[in-house]
Design an enzyme around this catalytic site. Structure first.
Site, PDB file in Angstrom:
ATOM      1  N   THR A 145      -7.965   9.889   8.503  1.00 55.30           N
ATOM      2  CA  THR A 145      -7.657   8.339   7.935  1.00 55.30           C
ATOM      3  C   THR A 145      -7.652   7.307   8.596  1.00 55.30           C
ATOM      4  O   THR A 145      -7.006   6.396   8.151  1.00 55.30           O
ATOM      5  CB  THR A 145      -6.406   8.619   6.842  1.00 55.30           C
ATOM      6  OG1 THR A 145      -5.478   8.900   7.771  1.00 55.30           O
ATOM      7  CG2 THR A 145      -6.448   9.635   5.884  1.00 55.30           C
ATOM      8  N   GLY A 201      -8.164   3.928  10.400  1.00 54.85           N
ATOM      9  CA  GLY A 201      -8.848   3.044  10.099  1.00 54.85           C
ATOM     10  C   GLY A 201      -8.782   2.295   8.733  1.00 54.85           C
ATOM     11  O   GLY A 201      -9.252   1.496   8.054  1.00 54.85           O
ATOM     12  N   THR A 202      -7.806   3.021   8.058  1.00 50.08           N
ATOM     13  CA  THR A 202      -7.696   3.028   6.602  1.00 50.08           C
ATOM     14  C   THR A 202      -7.120   1.318   6.185  1.00 50.08           C
ATOM     15  O   THR A 202      -7.888   0.779   5.279  1.00 50.08           O
ATOM     16  CB  THR A 202      -6.747   3.793   5.798  1.00 50.08           C
ATOM     17  OG1 THR A 202      -7.064   5.217   6.226  1.00 50.08           O
ATOM     18  CG2 THR A 202      -6.564   3.696   4.415  1.00 50.08           C
ATOM     19  N   GLY A 203      -6.276   1.013   7.003  1.00 51.69           N
ATOM     20  CA  GLY A 203      -5.676  -0.350   6.543  1.00 51.69           C
ATOM     21  C   GLY A 203      -6.879  -1.454   6.885  1.00 51.69           C
ATOM     22  O   GLY A 203      -6.724  -2.401   6.310  1.00 51.69           O
ATOM     23  N   CYS A 204      -7.188  -1.290   8.101  1.00 49.82           N
ATOM     24  CA  CYS A 204      -8.502  -2.390   8.255  1.00 49.82           C
ATOM     25  C   CYS A 204      -9.647  -2.399   7.377  1.00 49.82           C
ATOM     26  O   CYS A 204      -9.927  -3.349   6.929  1.00 49.82           O
ATOM     27  CB  CYS A 204      -9.046  -1.819   9.955  1.00 49.82           C
ATOM     28  SG  CYS A 204      -7.748  -1.745  11.208  1.00 49.82           S
ATOM     29  N   LYS A 208       0.870  -1.276  -0.116  1.00 45.49           N
ATOM     30  CA  LYS A 208      -0.055   0.119  -0.103  1.00 45.49           C
ATOM     31  C   LYS A 208       0.755   1.243  -0.067  1.00 45.49           C
ATOM     32  O   LYS A 208       1.926   1.311   0.574  1.00 45.49           O
ATOM     33  CB  LYS A 208      -1.013  -0.131   1.219  1.00 45.49           C
ATOM     34  CG  LYS A 208      -1.933  -1.107   1.291  1.00 45.49           C
ATOM     35  CD  LYS A 208      -2.710  -1.283   2.476  1.00 45.49           C
ATOM     36  CE  LYS A 208      -2.111  -1.237   3.746  1.00 45.49           C
ATOM     37  NZ  LYS A 208      -2.906  -1.709   4.897  1.00 45.49           N
TER      38      LYS A 208
END
Length: 270
Positions: free
Chosen positions: A210, A212-215, A178
């Protein structure tokens, strides 16, 4: 009688502020057309400013949650997030090995929160590399996580390619690197797989909220895999979803707010 939607299980920690972790996973799953279920590995005291405390659940509780869901309801895909410690990593790996053949596993190798707070013990990353990476259908490291999980220091763009290859050689079937931590007007994620290198680009939103983007992205990928998409298609659909969610992220509390999981229901990402 209405047919049940695909079933996706998240194995991760709880975010009391609702922006990341289990809470973000379940919101992302609902928004992307599946029934979300959960196994909590840890509980955090967390808000928009940071993580004030974290407590790992006992192994027997984690295993009981997993068996309760998998043995009765069943799963069509699994997503893992915060695993906190080496013993927890090994426990979750042992549980994943009992899944029926063909159930895809999306691994988000969470190590640090959006606020810079550690969510993984120092000795646990080696356990992730040895125990969890070989079970991953899709591994989704960001640029902070890529080097440690691969065991490579990232100095150049070529090192990213080497790290992705190292993780594929370690057993991950696909690796999505990412690019959210990069600079520039465009966010580029790169999917590495068997003879495949595909870039997914989106305009970088001018928005600091932003959390919580990865979850959210990993859960969206798992959702589309459960719905029958192939990996490149699932990543593309999830990238579209997370781009809109980031653009619509909103202020909450005194720090970094969450992405908007419900942006499609509001009709716009603006």
């Amino acid at each position: 009688m209405t047919t049940a939607p695909p079933r996706v299980l998240t194995i991760a920690g709880s975010d009391s502020g609702g922006g990341a972790g289990i809470q973000a996973d379940l919101k992302s799953m609902l928004a992307n057309g599946v029934h979300g279920m959960s196994v909590l590995t840890a509980i955090t005291a967390q808000n928009s400013i940071g993580v004030q405390g974290a407590w790992e659940l006992p192994p027997e509780q984690v295993e009981a949650q997993f068996r309760s869901v998998v043995d009765d309801i069943g799963v069509d895909a699994v997503k893992t997030g915060m695993l906190a410690s080496a013993p927890m990593v090994r426990l979750v790996a042992s549980l994943l090995r009992t899944l029926p053949a063909g159930v895809p596993v999306v691994v988000d190798p969470v190590s640090v929160s959006k606020h810079g707070d550690a969510l993984l013990a120092e000795d646990a990353m080696a356990a992730v590399r040895a125990e969890i990476v070989p079970l991953a259908t899709v591994l989704t490291p960001n640029l902070t996580e890529l080097g440690p999980v691969a065991g490579i220091e990232l100095r150049t763009p070529e090192d990213r390619e080497l790290a992705a290859k190292t993780l594929l050689d370690a057993g991950a079937r696909w690796v999505l690197v990412k690019g959210g931590h990069d600079a520039g007007p465009v966010s580029v994620d790169v999917l590495h797989g068997p003879g495949v290198r595909t870039e997914y680009s989106a305009p970088r939103a001018d928005n600091r909220h932003t959390h919580g983007t990865g979850c959210t992205l990993a859960s969206a990928i798992a959702s589309y895999l459960a719905r029958g998409y192939d990996v490149p298609g699932a990543v593309g659909a999830a990238k579209e979803y997370i781009s809109g969610a980031v653009a619509a992220g909103f202020a909450l509390g005194g720090g970094i707010g969450p992405v908007d999981h419900a942006w499609r229901f509001r009709g716009s990402a603006s």
